[in-house]
Each structure stands twice: as C-alpha cells, then as structure tokens.
Design an enzyme around this catalytic site. Sequence first.
Site, PDB file in Angstrom:
ATOM      1  N   ASP A  92     110.127  69.285  10.786  1.00 38.18           N
ATOM      2  CA  ASP A  92     109.291  68.346  10.224  1.00 38.18           C
ATOM      3  C   ASP A  92     109.576  66.788  10.504  1.00 38.18           C
ATOM      4  OD1 ASP A  92     109.600  66.633   6.861  1.00 38.18           O
ATOM      5  OD2 ASP A  92     108.776  69.223   7.252  1.00 38.18           O
TER       6      ASP A  92
ATOM      7  N   HIS B 170     110.565  63.198   3.850  1.00 40.74           N
ATOM      8  CA  HIS B 170     109.303  64.601   3.587  1.00 40.74           C
ATOM      9  C   HIS B 170     110.589  65.984   4.132  1.00 40.74           C
ATOM     10  CE1 HIS B 170     106.673  68.274   4.085  1.00 40.74           C
ATOM     11  NE2 HIS B 170     106.229  67.551   2.998  1.00 40.74           N
TER      12      HIS B 170
ATOM     13  N   SER C  49     103.849  71.484   0.428  1.00 43.10           N
ATOM     14  CA  SER C  49     104.705  71.190   0.740  1.00 43.10           C
ATOM     15  C   SER C  49     106.840  71.494   0.329  1.00 43.10           C
ATOM     16  CB  SER C  49     105.680  69.775   1.138  1.00 43.10           C
ATOM     17  OG  SER C  49     104.352  69.557   2.465  1.00 43.10           O
TER      18      SER C  49
END
Length: 540
Positions: A174, A216, A389
């Site tokens: 990520d 994220h 996600s």
Amino acid sequence: MAKKTKGMDQGNGDEIRDVLLEIRVPTGQRTLATSFVQTMNLTGFIPNEDAIPIEMTPTSAMAAELESAGEASLILEGQVRADQIEALEANPNVIKVWSNAPIEPFNFELQEAVETNPTLDLTPMAPGDCPVGTCDCAASVPKGNLNDVARYLGVNQIWARGIRGNGIVVGVVDGGITATGRTLTPGEAPARTINNVIGGWPTTTWGTQGRGWSYHGNMCATDVLGMAPDARLYDLRIAGASSTGTVSNALQAFQWAINQFRANGTPQILTNSWGMYQQSWYADYCTNPEHPFTRKVVEAINTGIIVLFAAGNCGKTCPDGRCSTDNGPGKSIWGANGHPFVMTVGAVNTRSEFIGYSSQGPAALDPYKPDFCSVSHFTGYFNSDNGTSAATPIAAGVVALLKQRNPRLSQFDAKAALKDTATDIAGTGWDANTGSGIINAWRAFNHHRASGTVLPAPSPYVATQFTGTLAPNQTHTWFTWGWPAHWHVLWSMMPTTNAGKVKWQVKVERASDAQATYWITVTNVGSVTTNFEGRYGVMG
C-alpha cells in the site's frame, strides 16, 4: 506493439514514457543484468539505476524458447521516448516493452465522485436502482466499528478458541504504514502509529511514512489487526509523498516478499487495496494476463503466499469519480485484481447491504469475479474506513486466522473455504455483483479445506488460465506450474475466432510431492489465424 494504450501509444513521438523493459539474457548473467545491458545496444532506453532488475517467469509464448536457449527473462525499469518504442522492440534481446502503469488506492473519494456527477445521490438506493436489494452509497457514514465487524463475521467465535493470528505475517502492499517505534519522515502527521509492524520494503525506510496515500496504508493495517490482533505486519510501501504509485513499485515489493518467503516463510499473506480505475489508463496491464506484474502475482501464489486484491470502486450504482465511463458489469475489475488465482474482494456493510460502488464482474482476466464480499463502511483507523480498500484487509485478517489454524493452508484452500461458506444475498450461487456472497469467518474456520482435510470440491471450479494466437498449421507449447498435485484438473482449448479450429495435447509432470506442472501443446488445424482461450476445470 499488440495494443496501443495511454501509456504506450506512440502518437506523441517526443513524449517520455515510463516503461518496464523485458529482456532475454543468458541464465548466468541474471545477477549482472545492469552491466550486461550496456552491451545490448538498447537504443533510447534510460534505465532507472535505483531499481533492481527482476527475474521473471517467462510468458507462456516464450517459455519453451528461452529454456531451450539457456536464457532467462528479466525486467528493467526505465524510460524511453514514445517514437523509439518500436525500434526498441525490434532489438533481438528485447522480449517486449510494457507500460509502467500508475496505480491508486481503492478508497472511495466522496468529493471527487460528487464533483464528477453533481446529481449523485449518496443516500441508500431504492431496490430498483441497486442490483442487490438496497445499496449503501454513504461511504462517510460508518455502520458500526471493528468489534461490530468481528461479531458480524463470526471472528469473535474464532478468538474464543484462542486463534488470533499468532505466528502469521501479513504484508500490507500500500501507500506506507507509520509504525510504532520507527522514526517518521519529516512532514508525517498520522492520527496514530500502528503496532505489530516488524519489517518491510523499502528495507531502510519501512514504517516511516504514509501520507502519500493519505494514511490509506494505516487504515489497511488497522483493519487486518482488527480481525487478527496477534498477527504481525510487513509494510510494503509502493507509493510515497514524493513518488507516485506504480506497478513497478508493486513488482519490486512482491519480489521482496517472494524472496523473504523463500528465506523464512513470511509473509504468508499479501493484501492489496489498490489498482486501476479505467482501462484506458494502461490497457496492456488492465487486459493482458502476461503483464510482468500479473505474472509476478501468480509467482507469489505459486511460491506459497496467499494473495488478496480489492475488486475496485467502479460499481454501476454509485461509482467513484475516477472511474469515468468505466463502471458497472464487465468494466470495473482490471489487471491482477481479477486474475483467476487471486481472491478478488467486493464490499458490503454490517447490515448485509451491497455497497453500490463495489466493482462488478466479469473481470478483464476472469469472468467469475468477484469471488466474495467482505465488510466496509465501519469505524477503524478513520471514522469510516471505506471502499473495497477496507473490505480486503478485513478478509486478509480472516485468512490469517485460518492460516494459524492450518499452516498448510493454500491460496486455493482459503478461497474455497470462504466461497463455499459465504452467505448468499443475491439468489442461489455465484453472481457478478457479490460473487459467492458475504464471507463468514466462523463457518470458513470449520470448513474441511480450512481445517486441513482435503476432500473433493462440491462443484467444479472453472476459469481461463491463458490465451494464445496461432497461424494456420502452427503449433506451440505452453506450460503452467505450481498446481496442487491432489487436484483433478481438466483442460480444454476454446477458439474465440469464428471458424477457428484447434487441437491440443496435455502432458503432466510431477514437480514435487505437492505440485504438478502441465505442458499444453496446441495446434491450429484450421484455415484462419485463431485466437483461443486455455480453459481449465478443477473437478476436485
């Protein structure tokens, strides 16, 4: 070039393109690729000196040729002018010039979606507007927290057995994790740091930054640990504050994970909550299973790593604004995210409502996607962890629990256990919106494939493994390796060209006690150049 894409279109001749150059080198030169390349006369190619050459499993079309020549396939990252790509591909040392595609996280960007479509209604959709009951499009509104997710999926029942992910390492591929105990890069300001991070790639800076993708990666890490609190994490950072996420970064990260797994058996799981929003961005990655990154994903699975990918956020009901017109069935799951081997994860909430932006099948590389749905829209790292996600690391955390119970759990065992025990919310059987349904951790935990008891599959599993093109009377051999030897696999070659006609022969090699390799020779016995699909069915 077989395809002309945004990344590889040669229309603007002086435009500099970021590319992955696949070359053939003598097997003994693999570790000396950088110096050896200087002798190849690769006109116009400017290598990235910081990127390590990556050894590749060859494409199905090149495998036999390279093996007989004593050569290997390597990927070099670099740049080339658009008008020099054709000449570069004519070099006998070059196999192909591939796009180095940019990638983005699959969090749902509420503001961008509204700006793209000002009339978008983000309240739950009425049944007529949703393919499955009532859709949830309110990404910023949480429907519970991580504890609620754990109860909803039956994870708390697994915890009661003392299974909490101990001994399992999950690689979070990520935008970076800010890890507890690491010195953060200047400018980093996370809401909090993440525990249990023990290493990663890049090897000197793992755990030090996450703002490139707005933390994220912290969200994904939090969600894995929300289901498997005793698991450990690797931070595999493929984007940063000063670097765009690209498939070349992902290729390097996957290679590091493969090398690490071969050295010490970790990471056992890789979770990926990112991908492509539009086919037009880079079609050679989106639609070609032979793209180097997709081949590297397959190599990771064949090595023994369990791999999950988010389906994407381009479902028809309320797509992310980045999807543009590429949304809905057949236009929303691209590249490795939809490869037949990976677990492709869609999204629901804790009310069992389908999330209206969850990407819908068929995928570009497999008509039977997504595989199943996991949970999104809950309070985790953010007030509302959202997108496919969030659903994907939740599923990865569940897989970590299954892996602790059964250390021999494979990609295909985990997928079968989760699919066979999923709660169907869209009629009987698989569908292109929710796959097999919503995962149920407790039922999967008790499934014979998760517990280690190998039994015949209750129904065939079918997919397309490769594609090819043959001229009349041409014969070519493909091979595919790393298949569980206890599987009963049937192969068929299906022409996709009108009037096409092929015949084939399959040979099987017992590669090890646990694995088999299939060699498939196909001949065009018709009168026209024929495209075909190499299809397989796992009967048990």
